[in-house]
Design a protein around this motif. Structure first.
Motif, PDB file in Angstrom:
ATOM      1  N   VAL A  17      22.077  25.297  45.037  1.00 51.15           N
ATOM      2  CA  VAL A  17      22.784  23.988  45.019  1.00 51.15           C
ATOM      3  C   VAL A  17      23.163  24.172  43.596  1.00 51.15           C
ATOM      4  O   VAL A  17      22.459  24.357  42.500  1.00 51.15           O
ATOM      5  CB  VAL A  17      22.150  22.640  45.363  1.00 51.15           C
ATOM      6  N   VAL A  18      24.528  23.735  43.012  1.00 49.75           N
ATOM      7  CA  VAL A  18      25.056  24.225  41.801  1.00 49.75           C
ATOM      8  C   VAL A  18      25.556  22.788  41.370  1.00 49.75           C
ATOM      9  O   VAL A  18      26.148  22.038  42.012  1.00 49.75           O
ATOM     10  CB  VAL A  18      26.293  25.197  41.735  1.00 49.75           C
ATOM     11  N   SER A  19      25.361  22.263  40.112  1.00 51.31           N
ATOM     12  CA  SER A  19      25.512  21.058  39.726  1.00 51.31           C
ATOM     13  C   SER A  19      27.213  20.904  39.379  1.00 51.31           C
ATOM     14  O   SER A  19      27.961  21.780  39.498  1.00 51.31           O
ATOM     15  CB  SER A  19      25.061  20.800  38.034  1.00 51.31           C
ATOM     16  N   ARG A  20      27.683  19.671  39.297  1.00 53.02           N
ATOM     17  CA  ARG A  20      29.287  19.755  39.456  1.00 53.02           C
ATOM     18  C   ARG A  20      29.936  20.100  38.263  1.00 53.02           C
ATOM     19  O   ARG A  20      30.968  20.893  38.392  1.00 53.02           O
ATOM     20  CB  ARG A  20      29.445  18.001  39.248  1.00 53.02           C
ATOM     21  N   ASP A  21      29.428  20.350  36.987  1.00 50.80           N
ATOM     22  CA  ASP A  21      29.970  21.069  35.929  1.00 50.80           C
ATOM     23  C   ASP A  21      29.540  22.438  35.834  1.00 50.80           C
ATOM     24  O   ASP A  21      29.754  23.158  34.978  1.00 50.80           O
ATOM     25  CB  ASP A  21      29.409  20.398  34.665  1.00 50.80           C
ATOM     26  N   LEU A  22      28.972  22.912  37.072  1.00 46.71           N
ATOM     27  CA  LEU A  22      28.336  24.425  36.904  1.00 46.71           C
ATOM     28  C   LEU A  22      27.466  24.785  35.765  1.00 46.71           C
ATOM     29  O   LEU A  22      27.293  26.103  35.687  1.00 46.71           O
ATOM     30  CB  LEU A  22      29.717  25.244  36.897  1.00 46.71           C
ATOM     31  N   SER A  23      26.730  23.910  35.299  1.00 47.47           N
ATOM     32  CA  SER A  23      25.758  24.435  34.262  1.00 47.47           C
ATOM     33  C   SER A  23      24.471  24.982  34.992  1.00 47.47           C
ATOM     34  O   SER A  23      24.004  25.795  34.321  1.00 47.47           O
ATOM     35  CB  SER A  23      25.706  23.273  33.215  1.00 47.47           C
ATOM     36  N   THR A  24      24.148  24.066  35.994  1.00 51.53           N
ATOM     37  CA  THR A  24      22.674  24.441  36.301  1.00 51.53           C
ATOM     38  C   THR A  24      22.869  24.657  37.998  1.00 51.53           C
ATOM     39  O   THR A  24      23.875  24.126  38.758  1.00 51.53           O
ATOM     40  CB  THR A  24      21.948  23.226  35.948  1.00 51.53           C
ATOM     41  N   ALA A  25      21.782  25.127  38.335  1.00 50.94           N
ATOM     42  CA  ALA A  25      21.399  25.452  39.858  1.00 50.94           C
ATOM     43  C   ALA A  25      20.045  25.199  40.244  1.00 50.94           C
ATOM     44  O   ALA A  25      19.265  25.013  39.541  1.00 50.94           O
ATOM     45  CB  ALA A  25      22.059  26.893  40.012  1.00 50.94           C
ATOM     46  N   HIS A  26      20.104  25.019  41.625  1.00 50.85           N
ATOM     47  CA  HIS A  26      18.488  24.877  42.046  1.00 50.85           C
ATOM     48  C   HIS A  26      18.496  25.890  43.494  1.00 50.85           C
ATOM     49  O   HIS A  26      19.539  25.475  44.541  1.00 50.85           O
ATOM     50  CB  HIS A  26      18.073  23.456  42.262  1.00 50.85           C
ATOM     51  N   TYR A  27      17.434  26.587  43.731  1.00 46.10           N
ATOM     52  CA  TYR A  27      17.280  27.041  45.112  1.00 46.10           C
ATOM     53  C   TYR A  27      17.228  25.994  46.081  1.00 46.10           C
ATOM     54  O   TYR A  27      16.572  24.860  45.870  1.00 46.10           O
ATOM     55  CB  TYR A  27      16.226  28.030  45.179  1.00 46.10           C
ATOM     56  N   ALA A  28      17.935  26.179  47.204  1.00 44.70           N
ATOM     57  CA  ALA A  28      17.730  25.257  48.467  1.00 44.70           C
ATOM     58  C   ALA A  28      16.560  25.533  49.134  1.00 44.70           C
ATOM     59  O   ALA A  28      16.445  24.987  50.313  1.00 44.70           O
ATOM     60  CB  ALA A  28      19.100  25.151  49.392  1.00 44.70           C
ATOM     61  N   THR A  29      15.677  26.310  48.950  1.00 45.24           N
ATOM     62  CA  THR A  29      14.650  26.810  49.583  1.00 45.24           C
ATOM     63  C   THR A  29      13.542  25.297  50.160  1.00 45.24           C
ATOM     64  O   THR A  29      13.714  24.381  49.466  1.00 45.24           O
ATOM     65  CB  THR A  29      13.632  27.474  48.776  1.00 45.24           C
ATOM     66  N   GLY A  30      13.235  25.396  51.358  1.00 45.32           N
ATOM     67  CA  GLY A  30      12.745  24.405  51.716  1.00 45.32           C
ATOM     68  C   GLY A  30      13.909  23.583  52.529  1.00 45.32           C
ATOM     69  O   GLY A  30      13.281  22.799  53.591  1.00 45.32           O
ATOM     70  N   ILE A  31      14.968  23.626  52.275  1.00 45.78           N
ATOM     71  CA  ILE A  31      16.002  22.874  53.013  1.00 45.78           C
ATOM     72  C   ILE A  31      16.688  24.114  54.064  1.00 45.78           C
ATOM     73  O   ILE A  31      16.759  23.881  55.154  1.00 45.78           O
ATOM     74  CB  ILE A  31      17.072  22.315  52.096  1.00 45.78           C
ATOM     75  N   ALA A  32      17.233  25.087  53.267  1.00 50.34           N
ATOM     76  CA  ALA A  32      17.940  25.985  54.093  1.00 50.34           C
ATOM     77  C   ALA A  32      18.021  27.180  53.173  1.00 50.34           C
ATOM     78  O   ALA A  32      18.278  27.066  51.898  1.00 50.34           O
ATOM     79  CB  ALA A  32      19.190  25.942  54.577  1.00 50.34           C
ATOM     80  N   SER A  33      17.849  28.472  53.645  1.00 54.39           N
ATOM     81  CA  SER A  33      17.904  29.643  52.619  1.00 54.39           C
ATOM     82  C   SER A  33      19.001  30.439  52.810  1.00 54.39           C
ATOM     83  O   SER A  33      19.399  30.878  51.658  1.00 54.39           O
ATOM     84  CB  SER A  33      16.414  30.646  52.958  1.00 54.39           C
ATOM     85  N   ARG A  34      19.986  30.078  53.730  1.00 59.09           N
ATOM     86  CA  ARG A  34      21.042  30.931  53.668  1.00 59.09           C
ATOM     87  C   ARG A  34      22.202  29.645  54.278  1.00 59.09           C
ATOM     88  O   ARG A  34      22.001  28.928  54.911  1.00 59.09           O
ATOM     89  CB  ARG A  34      21.173  31.833  55.077  1.00 59.09           C
ATOM     90  N   LEU A  35      23.539  29.980  53.673  1.00 58.51           N
ATOM     91  CA  LEU A  35      24.420  29.027  53.798  1.00 58.51           C
ATOM     92  C   LEU A  35      24.850  29.122  55.545  1.00 58.51           C
ATOM     93  O   LEU A  35      25.094  27.883  55.982  1.00 58.51           O
ATOM     94  CB  LEU A  35      25.595  29.344  53.113  1.00 58.51           C
ATOM     95  N   GLN A  36      24.685  30.202  56.348  1.00 53.41           N
ATOM     96  CA  GLN A  36      25.026  30.021  57.518  1.00 53.41           C
ATOM     97  C   GLN A  36      24.100  28.746  58.337  1.00 53.41           C
ATOM     98  O   GLN A  36      24.399  28.282  59.113  1.00 53.41           O
ATOM     99  CB  GLN A  36      24.786  31.496  58.340  1.00 53.41           C
ATOM    100  N   GLN A  37      22.769  29.103  57.993  1.00 52.70           N
ATOM    101  CA  GLN A  37      21.924  27.869  58.566  1.00 52.70           C
ATOM    102  C   GLN A  37      22.436  26.538  58.411  1.00 52.70           C
ATOM    103  O   GLN A  37      22.275  25.773  59.352  1.00 52.70           O
ATOM    104  CB  GLN A  37      20.565  28.253  57.774  1.00 52.70           C
ATOM    105  N   ALA A  38      22.896  26.083  57.043  1.00 55.81           N
ATOM    106  CA  ALA A  38      23.354  25.127  56.959  1.00 55.81           C
ATOM    107  C   ALA A  38      24.599  24.526  57.587  1.00 55.81           C
ATOM    108  O   ALA A  38      24.749  23.570  58.316  1.00 55.81           O
ATOM    109  CB  ALA A  38      23.681  24.758  55.398  1.00 55.81           C
ATOM    110  N   LEU A  39      25.486  25.784  57.918  1.00 54.53           N
ATOM    111  CA  LEU A  39      26.675  25.556  58.676  1.00 54.53           C
ATOM    112  C   LEU A  39      26.502  25.099  60.098  1.00 54.53           C
ATOM    113  O   LEU A  39      26.960  24.625  60.947  1.00 54.53           O
ATOM    114  CB  LEU A  39      27.693  26.597  58.708  1.00 54.53           C
ATOM    115  N   ASP A  40      25.351  25.872  60.763  1.00 53.29           N
ATOM    116  CA  ASP A  40      24.857  25.712  62.255  1.00 53.29           C
ATOM    117  C   ASP A  40      24.211  24.354  62.325  1.00 53.29           C
ATOM    118  O   ASP A  40      24.080  24.001  63.767  1.00 53.29           O
ATOM    119  CB  ASP A  40      23.755  26.970  62.303  1.00 53.29           C
ATOM    120  N   ASP A  41      23.873  23.668  61.470  1.00 52.81           N
ATOM    121  CA  ASP A  41      23.209  22.609  61.634  1.00 52.81           C
ATOM    122  C   ASP A  41      23.406  21.273  60.601  1.00 52.81           C
ATOM    123  O   ASP A  41      22.719  20.848  59.835  1.00 52.81           O
ATOM    124  CB  ASP A  41      21.707  22.855  61.729  1.00 52.81           C
ATOM    125  N   TRP A  42      24.825  21.480  60.545  1.00 47.86           N
ATOM    126  CA  TRP A  42      25.415  20.809  59.018  1.00 47.86           C
ATOM    127  C   TRP A  42      24.949  19.293  59.100  1.00 47.86           C
ATOM    128  O   TRP A  42      24.460  18.755  57.836  1.00 47.86           O
ATOM    129  CB  TRP A  42      26.961  20.841  59.215  1.00 47.86           C
TER     130      TRP A  42
END
Lengths: 319, 319
Positions: A17-42
């Motif tokens: 997940v990336v901040s609105r100003d594109l300055s910082t980011a954070h792994y989504a580990t624990g929520i979804a490791s790959r974007l397709q997983q999130a799309l499959d169960d949005w």
């Protein structure tokens, strides 16, 4: 929210997940490791990503890190489907293509490039051309969806650079690669710049440090992304994670003293060459050569980069 | 070995290993849960699957169960790429298509059908046609691979039924669905029936209990699967999990008393209609109607089904 996929040596990378100003980011580990997983169960996963995004924008999470677009794969590094449309009639008209009818094609989606990945090519006399495009990633689109219904399925929007080989017969071999902006953003991030499947932002294209394109992606969009999706879903449903691209962003020319003027530059070299041929009888601008660089970016009203910049060099394959 | 994917309510299903005689199966849990995982890391995972396969053929594993093809998804339920070729020049010639040049297209791969899944269609006046095809799943294919090199990348072979809508303009909308045989098999299972990218087996097509096709898939294959892959990889690499299909299996006709004879029936209705038009001036066989059933199968020298049978009914979408 803004999502990206970080390189980790695997084919799918790690969702961040990336901040609105594109300055910082954070792994989504624990929520979804790959974007397709999130799309499959949005419906289930997106709210959790959104919570993390809000915490990140407030500068709170302990494990946030500086966001580096050079470490990004495409937000969806490989997709189960990619559809390309001909959204801009002015582009098709200039290139003498199929005219004003909407054309939709299946395109390769097994190896989408990251924003800073090099474009690999066997040789640079194949007419290597960039193309700035608007792209989206969908959820499930039911068979027979209307254009409006199809728009409802759009989850994320990106910029894309579709590399084609203009000296190769159009088809499977002429579509060499496609790269995507560092981040993919949800529609709420776009505010009123997103209107009915059109992105009302200027797409800035820079070729070898020269600003060559400043086209308004919304002004002359003849067919919006929902129309492309509705076309494709006429006889079958489209599954979550479908990529859809607009084709080359283009603005219509206008006449001054009987001559066609080209207001905002070009988003692909073929347009520049077609214009030269129209005006002077011959194209003088050559296609990309090894070592060339192309950048694409769109800024919001606040002057901030919305998707981050695509920034690619053309390099010899195997080099 | 023989691999299948069992339905489990998810989009990718569960990988199972199936015995050579298709009587029993065993979940590959602990080795790989999805076929794409195995394809991504074939050198490491395939030998473990092979071990399980051998144990299964010896009747030894404790958790083996009776294999039911009706519970199968496509072996690869969604793929990152599908390429379709025109392997059989006799098919193209009969349909008045692009003639003897190899044509390769990108096709949809977001929702491959299982062998017993119904074909959903909005209405049955669109010219719904089946097409029996040979299909393969590859590992990575490097950019610029020769046809022989591309053949080396083939991991698994299947039968496929590609459903097209003959009354719809060819393109994105005319390709309605593709189903695959219950199991995908490695090349060693095929013995000398696999020769240089051609499958020398008879593909039996049964339409509403009537045997309509007994074409030899190897005899008249003008372009083998390696040639299709080499064509597509000319300007970019293809990633593991690429599906490639031969196009309609077809045998060349021959002349008797100045009339073209059709030796082994047809693998798609369009061929039958083209032949009727040639012989009688008009097509009399109609395309598929709701309630119609089509089956496809290939048997080895021992009379055993190699891939299991495709067995599909045409049903109204939303019914």
């Amino acid at each position: 929210m803004k999502l990206a996929t970080y390189k980790d040596g695997t084919r799918d990378g790690q969702l961040v997940v990336v901040s609105r100003d594109l300055s910082t980011a954070h792994y989504a580990t624990g929520i979804a490791s790959r974007l397709q997983q999130a799309l499959d169960d949005w419906g289930f996963i997106a709210p959790q990503l959104q919570d993390l995004y809000e915490t990140l924008n407030q500068g709170k999470p302990r494990h946030a890190f500086a966001f580096d677009p050079a470490l990004c794969m495409a937000p969806l590094p490989r997709a189960y489907q990619r559809l390309t449309g001909s959204s801009y009639a002015s582009h098709a008209a200039l290139l003498g293509e199929e005219g004003t009818r909407l054309a939709v094609h299946q395109a390769a989606s097994d190896a989408m490039l990251g924003a800073h990945d090099p474009v690999l090519c066997a040789n640079d006399n194949l007419g290597v051309d960039f193309s700035a495009e608007i792209a989206a990633i969908t959820g499930d689109v039911p068979m027979g969806a209307s254009a409006d219904e199809a728009l409802e399925s759009i989850r994320l929007v990106m910029l894309s650079n579709a590399i084609s080989l203009r000296n190769v017969t159009p088809g499977v071999q002429s579509q060499a690669a496609a790269a995507f902006s560092p981040v993919a953003v949800t529609l709420d991030e776009l505010g009123d710049a997103w209107d009915n499947g059109c992105l009302h932002l200027t797409v800035q294209v820079t070729w070898n440090t020269r600003k060559v394109g400043l086209c308004d992606a919304g002004a002359d969009m003849t067919y919006h992304l929902g129309q492309i999706l509705a076309y494709a879903s006429k006889t079958r449903g489209l599954r979550a994670g479908t990529l859809v691209s607009s084709g080359t962003v283009s603005n219509a020319g206008f006449e001054i003293d009987g001559q066609t003027q080209w207001p905002k530059g070009y988003s692909c070299i073929a347009e520049k060459r077609a214009m030269e041929t129209l005006l002077d009888g011959a194209a003088t601008t050559d296609f990309m050569k090894f070592g060339d660089n192309v950048q694409m970016e769109a800024k919001g009203k606040d002057g901030q980069s919305v998707f981050g910049a695509i920034d690619q060099a053309l390099v010899p394959a195997g080099a």
